[in-house]
Design a protein around this motif. Structure first.
Motif, PDB file in Angstrom:
ATOM      1  N   LYS A 190      20.369 -11.779  11.874  1.00  0.00           N
ATOM      2  CA  LYS A 190      19.523 -11.737  13.376  1.00  0.00           C
ATOM      3  C   LYS A 190      18.279 -11.616  13.096  1.00  0.00           C
ATOM      4  O   LYS A 190      17.349 -11.654  14.184  1.00  0.00           O
ATOM      5  N   ARG A 191      17.911 -10.710  12.250  1.00  0.00           N
ATOM      6  CA  ARG A 191      16.896 -10.871  11.956  1.00  0.00           C
ATOM      7  C   ARG A 191      16.374  -9.967  10.462  1.00  0.00           C
ATOM      8  O   ARG A 191      17.238  -9.583   9.771  1.00  0.00           O
ATOM      9  N   ALA A 192      15.416 -10.396   9.541  1.00  0.00           N
ATOM     10  CA  ALA A 192      15.065  -9.823   8.262  1.00  0.00           C
ATOM     11  C   ALA A 192      13.656  -9.502   8.325  1.00  0.00           C
ATOM     12  O   ALA A 192      12.783  -9.771   8.681  1.00  0.00           O
ATOM     13  N   PHE A 193      13.348  -8.151   7.139  1.00  0.00           N
ATOM     14  CA  PHE A 193      12.279  -7.318   7.637  1.00  0.00           C
ATOM     15  C   PHE A 193      12.369  -6.661   6.331  1.00  0.00           C
ATOM     16  O   PHE A 193      13.045  -6.674   5.764  1.00  0.00           O
ATOM     17  N   LYS A 219       1.084  -1.201  -0.071  1.00  0.00           N
ATOM     18  CA  LYS A 219      -0.161  -0.335  -0.078  1.00  0.00           C
ATOM     19  C   LYS A 219       0.968   1.145   0.018  1.00  0.00           C
ATOM     20  O   LYS A 219       0.574   2.157  -1.129  1.00  0.00           O
ATOM     21  N   GLY A 220       2.351   0.991   0.672  1.00  0.00           N
ATOM     22  CA  GLY A 220       2.666   2.120   1.283  1.00  0.00           C
ATOM     23  C   GLY A 220       3.995   2.323  -0.154  1.00  0.00           C
ATOM     24  O   GLY A 220       4.748   3.705   0.184  1.00  0.00           O
ATOM     25  N   GLY A 221       3.832   1.572  -1.431  1.00  0.00           N
ATOM     26  CA  GLY A 221       4.935   1.402  -2.517  1.00  0.00           C
ATOM     27  C   GLY A 221       5.876   0.443  -2.096  1.00  0.00           C
ATOM     28  O   GLY A 221       5.222  -0.439  -1.499  1.00  0.00           O
ATOM     29  N   TRP A 222       6.369   1.006  -2.528  1.00  0.00           N
ATOM     30  CA  TRP A 222       7.886  -0.645  -3.146  1.00  0.00           C
ATOM     31  C   TRP A 222       8.212  -0.914  -1.300  1.00  0.00           C
ATOM     32  O   TRP A 222       8.487  -0.200  -0.923  1.00  0.00           O
ATOM     33  N   ARG A 223       8.270  -2.313  -1.482  1.00  0.00           N
ATOM     34  CA  ARG A 223       8.748  -2.591  -0.493  1.00  0.00           C
ATOM     35  C   ARG A 223      10.453  -3.347  -0.565  1.00  0.00           C
ATOM     36  O   ARG A 223       9.973  -3.995  -1.386  1.00  0.00           O
ATOM     37  N   MET A 224      11.396  -3.808  -0.220  1.00  0.00           N
ATOM     38  CA  MET A 224      12.725  -4.703  -0.073  1.00  0.00           C
ATOM     39  C   MET A 224      12.599  -4.956   1.398  1.00  0.00           C
ATOM     40  O   MET A 224      12.622  -4.866   2.197  1.00  0.00           O
ATOM     41  N   ALA A 225      13.567  -6.262   1.230  1.00  0.00           N
ATOM     42  CA  ALA A 225      14.049  -7.286   2.404  1.00  0.00           C
ATOM     43  C   ALA A 225      14.886  -7.174   2.849  1.00  0.00           C
ATOM     44  O   ALA A 225      15.971  -7.132   1.279  1.00  0.00           O
ATOM     45  N   ALA A 226      15.256  -7.116   3.778  1.00  0.00           N
ATOM     46  CA  ALA A 226      16.471  -6.722   3.987  1.00  0.00           C
ATOM     47  C   ALA A 226      17.192  -7.169   5.556  1.00  0.00           C
ATOM     48  O   ALA A 226      16.009  -8.178   5.919  1.00  0.00           O
ATOM     49  N   ILE A 227      18.366  -7.425   5.546  1.00  0.00           N
ATOM     50  CA  ILE A 227      18.708  -8.357   6.814  1.00  0.00           C
ATOM     51  C   ILE A 227      19.397  -7.967   7.948  1.00  0.00           C
ATOM     52  O   ILE A 227      20.571  -6.744   7.296  1.00  0.00           O
ATOM     53  N   GLU A 228      19.994  -8.435   9.189  1.00  0.00           N
ATOM     54  CA  GLU A 228      20.276  -7.318  10.432  1.00  0.00           C
ATOM     55  C   GLU A 228      21.103  -8.405  10.790  1.00  0.00           C
ATOM     56  O   GLU A 228      20.775  -9.627  11.415  1.00  0.00           O
ATOM     57  N   LEU A 229      22.763  -8.304  10.967  1.00  0.00           N
ATOM     58  CA  LEU A 229      23.600  -8.955  10.883  1.00  0.00           C
ATOM     59  C   LEU A 229      23.776  -9.308  12.349  1.00  0.00           C
ATOM     60  O   LEU A 229      23.728  -8.520  12.938  1.00  0.00           O
ATOM     61  N   PRO A 262      20.668  -9.780   1.745  1.00  0.00           N
ATOM     62  CA  PRO A 262      20.381 -11.807   1.504  1.00  0.00           C
ATOM     63  C   PRO A 262      21.627 -12.442   0.684  1.00  0.00           C
ATOM     64  O   PRO A 262      21.438 -11.426  -0.687  1.00  0.00           O
ATOM     65  N   LYS A 263      22.669 -13.086   0.759  1.00  0.00           N
ATOM     66  CA  LYS A 263      23.911 -13.469  -0.595  1.00  0.00           C
ATOM     67  C   LYS A 263      24.593 -14.728   0.650  1.00  0.00           C
ATOM     68  O   LYS A 263      24.286 -14.468   1.705  1.00  0.00           O
ATOM     69  N   GLY A 264      25.258 -15.187  -0.683  1.00  0.00           N
ATOM     70  CA  GLY A 264      25.620 -16.172  -0.003  1.00  0.00           C
ATOM     71  C   GLY A 264      26.729 -17.218  -0.938  1.00  0.00           C
ATOM     72  O   GLY A 264      26.716 -16.321  -1.864  1.00  0.00           O
ATOM     73  N   LEU A 265      27.508 -17.561  -0.520  1.00  0.00           N
ATOM     74  CA  LEU A 265      28.531 -18.503  -0.774  1.00  0.00           C
ATOM     75  C   LEU A 265      27.769 -19.479  -2.037  1.00  0.00           C
ATOM     76  O   LEU A 265      26.779 -19.540  -1.995  1.00  0.00           O
ATOM     77  N   VAL A 266      28.377 -19.223  -3.425  1.00  0.00           N
ATOM     78  CA  VAL A 266      28.423 -20.105  -4.799  1.00  0.00           C
ATOM     79  C   VAL A 266      28.495 -20.737  -4.114  1.00  0.00           C
ATOM     80  O   VAL A 266      29.712 -21.254  -4.207  1.00  0.00           O
ATOM     81  N   ASP A 267      27.886 -22.214  -4.797  1.00  0.00           N
ATOM     82  CA  ASP A 267      27.977 -23.891  -3.740  1.00  0.00           C
ATOM     83  C   ASP A 267      29.135 -24.462  -5.368  1.00  0.00           C
ATOM     84  O   ASP A 267      28.057 -23.785  -6.923  1.00  0.00           O
ATOM     85  N   PRO A 268      29.883 -25.053  -5.596  1.00  0.00           N
ATOM     86  CA  PRO A 268      30.475 -25.397  -7.106  1.00  0.00           C
ATOM     87  C   PRO A 268      28.986 -25.680  -7.785  1.00  0.00           C
ATOM     88  O   PRO A 268      28.587 -26.670  -7.406  1.00  0.00           O
TER      89      PRO A 268
END
Ligand code: ATP
Length: 165
Positions: free
Chosen positions: A129-132, A16-26, A52-58
């Motif tokens: 720690k949390r995703a929001f 409703k308030g526009g676009w939102r994006m997912a972020a994480i707190e470490l 959010p990100k992580g290592l590419v598996d072989p």
């Protein structure tokens, strides 16, 4: 120099308030290598906000990595919109021989499909720690690393150029 290849996602959702994006707190333990700006004020609690990100598996295609890491670190299932860009940085390992690592992270713009934010397995709390959800417009100011702020700006520009997304 040792190399690491990771992949991650900018997950967006229209609300409703526009676009939102997912972020994480470490978690604090992982925030020790935080950028200077967040370290400067000793009285301010260390808070690192990231994508959010992580290592590419072989053998794993980087887009699959991005979708998997988004699922694991945020609890969200997403679908691809477009590749955004690669970011590069060098860091020094705080473990082992303290090697310098040259890191490349590929980021993808993803659309939220399903799932509840922060619905992650307890073991993942070591990394997250949390995703929001945050307002997408505010993401460039919120993210702790310059490379990721640039990625968020790129994603915002993409959306502005393609309002039908
Ligand atoms: P991954 O999430 O890819 O599995 P990781 O958690 O093992 O990786 P990084 O997130 O790359 O490792 O963090 C390693 C070091 O690099 C930390 O000190 C972190 O603060 C720093 N770092 C992380 N992202 C960036 C960035 N975009 N720019 C500069 N330094 C970064």
């Amino acid at each position: 120099m040792v190399r690491e290849i990771s992949a991650g996602g900018v997950v967006i959702r229209k609300g409703k308030g526009g676009w939102r994006m997912a972020a994480i707190e470490l978690p604090l333990a992982l925030a020790t290598g935080a950028p200077r700006s967040t370290k400067r004020a000793a009285q301010r609690p260390k808070r690192v906000i990231a994508l959010p990100k992580g290592l590419v598996d072989p053998g794993e295609p980087p887009l699959e990595t991005a979708l998997r890491e988004v699922r694991e670190e945020t609890g969200l299932t997403a679908v691809p919109i477009t590749k955004l860009a690669d970011i590069k940085y060098v860091y020094v390992r705080s473990w082992g021989d303290g090697e310098r690592v040259f890191k490349i992270v590929s980021f993808y713009l993803l659309r939220y499909h399903s799932g509840r934010i922060n619905d992650i397995v307890p073991e993942m709390r070591i990394e997250v720690k949390r995703a929001f959800w945050t307002l997408f417009e505010e993401a460039p100011a919120l993210l702790s690393y310059k490379g990721e702020r640039d990625i968020a700006r790129l994603a915002l520009e993409y959306l502005k150029s393609k309002p039908d997304t």
